[in-house]
Write an enzyme that holds these catalytic residues in place. Sequence first.
Site, PDB file in Angstrom:
ATOM      1  N   LYS A 282      -9.497   1.692  -9.941  1.00 41.50           N
ATOM      2  CA  LYS A 282     -10.115   1.733  -8.479  1.00 41.50           C
ATOM      3  C   LYS A 282     -11.389   2.788  -8.477  1.00 41.50           C
ATOM      4  O   LYS A 282     -11.031   3.948  -8.682  1.00 41.50           O
ATOM      5  CB  LYS A 282      -8.995   2.317  -7.481  1.00 41.50           C
ATOM      6  CG  LYS A 282      -9.140   1.571  -6.018  1.00 41.50           C
ATOM      7  CD  LYS A 282      -7.616   2.109  -5.503  1.00 41.50           C
ATOM      8  CE  LYS A 282      -7.710   1.654  -4.177  1.00 41.50           C
ATOM      9  NZ  LYS A 282      -6.426   2.311  -3.363  1.00 41.50           N
TER      10      LYS A 282
ATOM     11  N   GLU B  11      -6.545   4.780  -9.223  1.00 43.90           N
ATOM     12  CA  GLU B  11      -7.502   5.338  -8.683  1.00 43.90           C
ATOM     13  C   GLU B  11      -8.325   6.342  -9.499  1.00 43.90           C
ATOM     14  O   GLU B  11      -7.779   7.355  -9.830  1.00 43.90           O
ATOM     15  CB  GLU B  11      -7.762   5.697  -7.155  1.00 43.90           C
ATOM     16  CG  GLU B  11      -9.193   5.954  -6.729  1.00 43.90           C
ATOM     17  CD  GLU B  11      -8.771   5.890  -5.165  1.00 43.90           C
ATOM     18  OE1 GLU B  11      -9.993   6.298  -4.454  1.00 43.90           O
ATOM     19  OE2 GLU B  11      -7.806   5.104  -4.801  1.00 43.90           O
TER      20      GLU B  11
ATOM     21  N   ASP C 299       0.758  -1.063  -0.013  1.00 46.01           N
ATOM     22  CA  ASP C 299      -0.008  -0.037   0.002  1.00 46.01           C
ATOM     23  C   ASP C 299       1.026   1.300   0.134  1.00 46.01           C
ATOM     24  O   ASP C 299       0.986   1.823   1.188  1.00 46.01           O
ATOM     25  CB  ASP C 299      -0.786  -0.019   1.119  1.00 46.01           C
ATOM     26  CG  ASP C 299      -2.045   1.008   1.231  1.00 46.01           C
ATOM     27  OD1 ASP C 299      -2.427   1.542  -0.032  1.00 46.01           O
ATOM     28  OD2 ASP C 299      -2.887   1.424   1.918  1.00 46.01           O
TER      29      ASP C 299
ATOM     30  N   PHE D  17     -12.263  -1.261   4.172  1.00 48.65           N
ATOM     31  CA  PHE D  17     -11.462  -0.414   5.088  1.00 48.65           C
ATOM     32  C   PHE D  17     -11.458  -0.687   6.432  1.00 48.65           C
ATOM     33  O   PHE D  17     -12.162  -0.038   7.285  1.00 48.65           O
ATOM     34  CB  PHE D  17     -11.853   1.131   4.731  1.00 48.65           C
ATOM     35  CG  PHE D  17     -10.874   1.785   3.659  1.00 48.65           C
ATOM     36  CD1 PHE D  17     -11.066   0.807   2.354  1.00 48.65           C
ATOM     37  CD2 PHE D  17     -10.548   2.842   3.517  1.00 48.65           C
ATOM     38  CE1 PHE D  17     -10.295   1.371   1.410  1.00 48.65           C
ATOM     39  CE2 PHE D  17     -10.031   3.453   2.510  1.00 48.65           C
ATOM     40  CZ  PHE D  17      -9.695   2.542   1.318  1.00 48.65           C
TER      41      PHE D  17
ATOM     42  N   THR E 204     -13.332   0.208  -3.867  1.00 46.57           N
ATOM     43  CA  THR E 204     -12.721   0.736  -2.552  1.00 46.57           C
ATOM     44  C   THR E 204     -13.600   1.680  -1.574  1.00 46.57           C
ATOM     45  O   THR E 204     -14.667   1.994  -2.163  1.00 46.57           O
ATOM     46  CB  THR E 204     -11.472   1.745  -2.952  1.00 46.57           C
ATOM     47  OG1 THR E 204     -10.733   2.018  -1.555  1.00 46.57           O
ATOM     48  CG2 THR E 204     -11.982   2.940  -3.573  1.00 46.57           C
TER      49      THR E 204
END
Length: 319
Positions: A132, A96, A17, A178, A156
């Site tokens: 994303k 993203e 990440d 998350f 996400t």
Amino acid sequence: MVSQLDQLKQLTTVVADTGDFEAIAKYKPTDATTNPSLIYAAAKMPAYKSLVDAAVAYAKENASTPEDQLELALDRLAVNFGIEILKEVPGRVSTEVDARLSYDLEGSLAKAHRYIKMYEDAGISKDRVLIKLAATWEGIKACEILEKEGIHCNMTLIFNFAQAVACAEVGATLISPFVGRIFDFYKQRDGVEGYSKLEDPGVVSLTSIYNYYKKHGYNTIVMGASIRNTNQIEGLAGVDFLTISPRLLEKLKNNEEPLEKILSVEAAQALDIPKIHVTEPYYRWALNEDAMSTLKLSEGIRNFGKDTVKLEDEIKKIM
């Protein structure tokens, strides 16, 4: 002795990440994820100035108005980072879509198509890229269209079970619940320092999604995200994927305690879990009834949007 990082890699696909290539090369993950916050942080590092400069040069050459140049530079920078990351990982990179398009179906599709074209122009197959998208209803509908086109999506900002089920029903390649941000909400609400690894609300939430998917045969990959501590990693050992920051990867690398497998397909399939269908009214009511999910989804979109604006400001200085 074997490090917990190496043990985890036997149970779960480890994803980095970060947008920092040096960290990716050090920990040798299978995939890597980025987001506007990570790109903004990496873009300010002197080591990556060349990527920013290249994105600006590309935009000036391929767009005419200042507004179009700024948007194109931002998009090109995200792809430039993805191209470099793919030199370090054998799998895929997540790129993203602008968070400000989270409620814009057509805008999200256009952005995804632009990203994929940029990757393909650089000789990279769309199979190595995950687009994303925030798991708003509009994002989920965009995912449905893109997946039918053979463009893989990473959904996400997932905080609610209905979000996860809706993503599976439209055939999302991967979802990112998350874990850490769910933990943050309940930690503050309950006034506690933490939870045991199996009672952590983020771990409980992801476990319920994982079990549901495996019980009902969905192929969508479950990837725990926003991991806050190694306790959460231990509580999720066996999940499909975990995306982990360099700080926590280093902790795992330096720890040789045994790591127990917690989640498994076999255990999930033995559970009695009824199947549901998520329509748009169902989705919207489920989020309305869940204060944590409503808050964290909107907060996450706002914060990614703010970091995108900060990145734009940095690019403007160069342009």
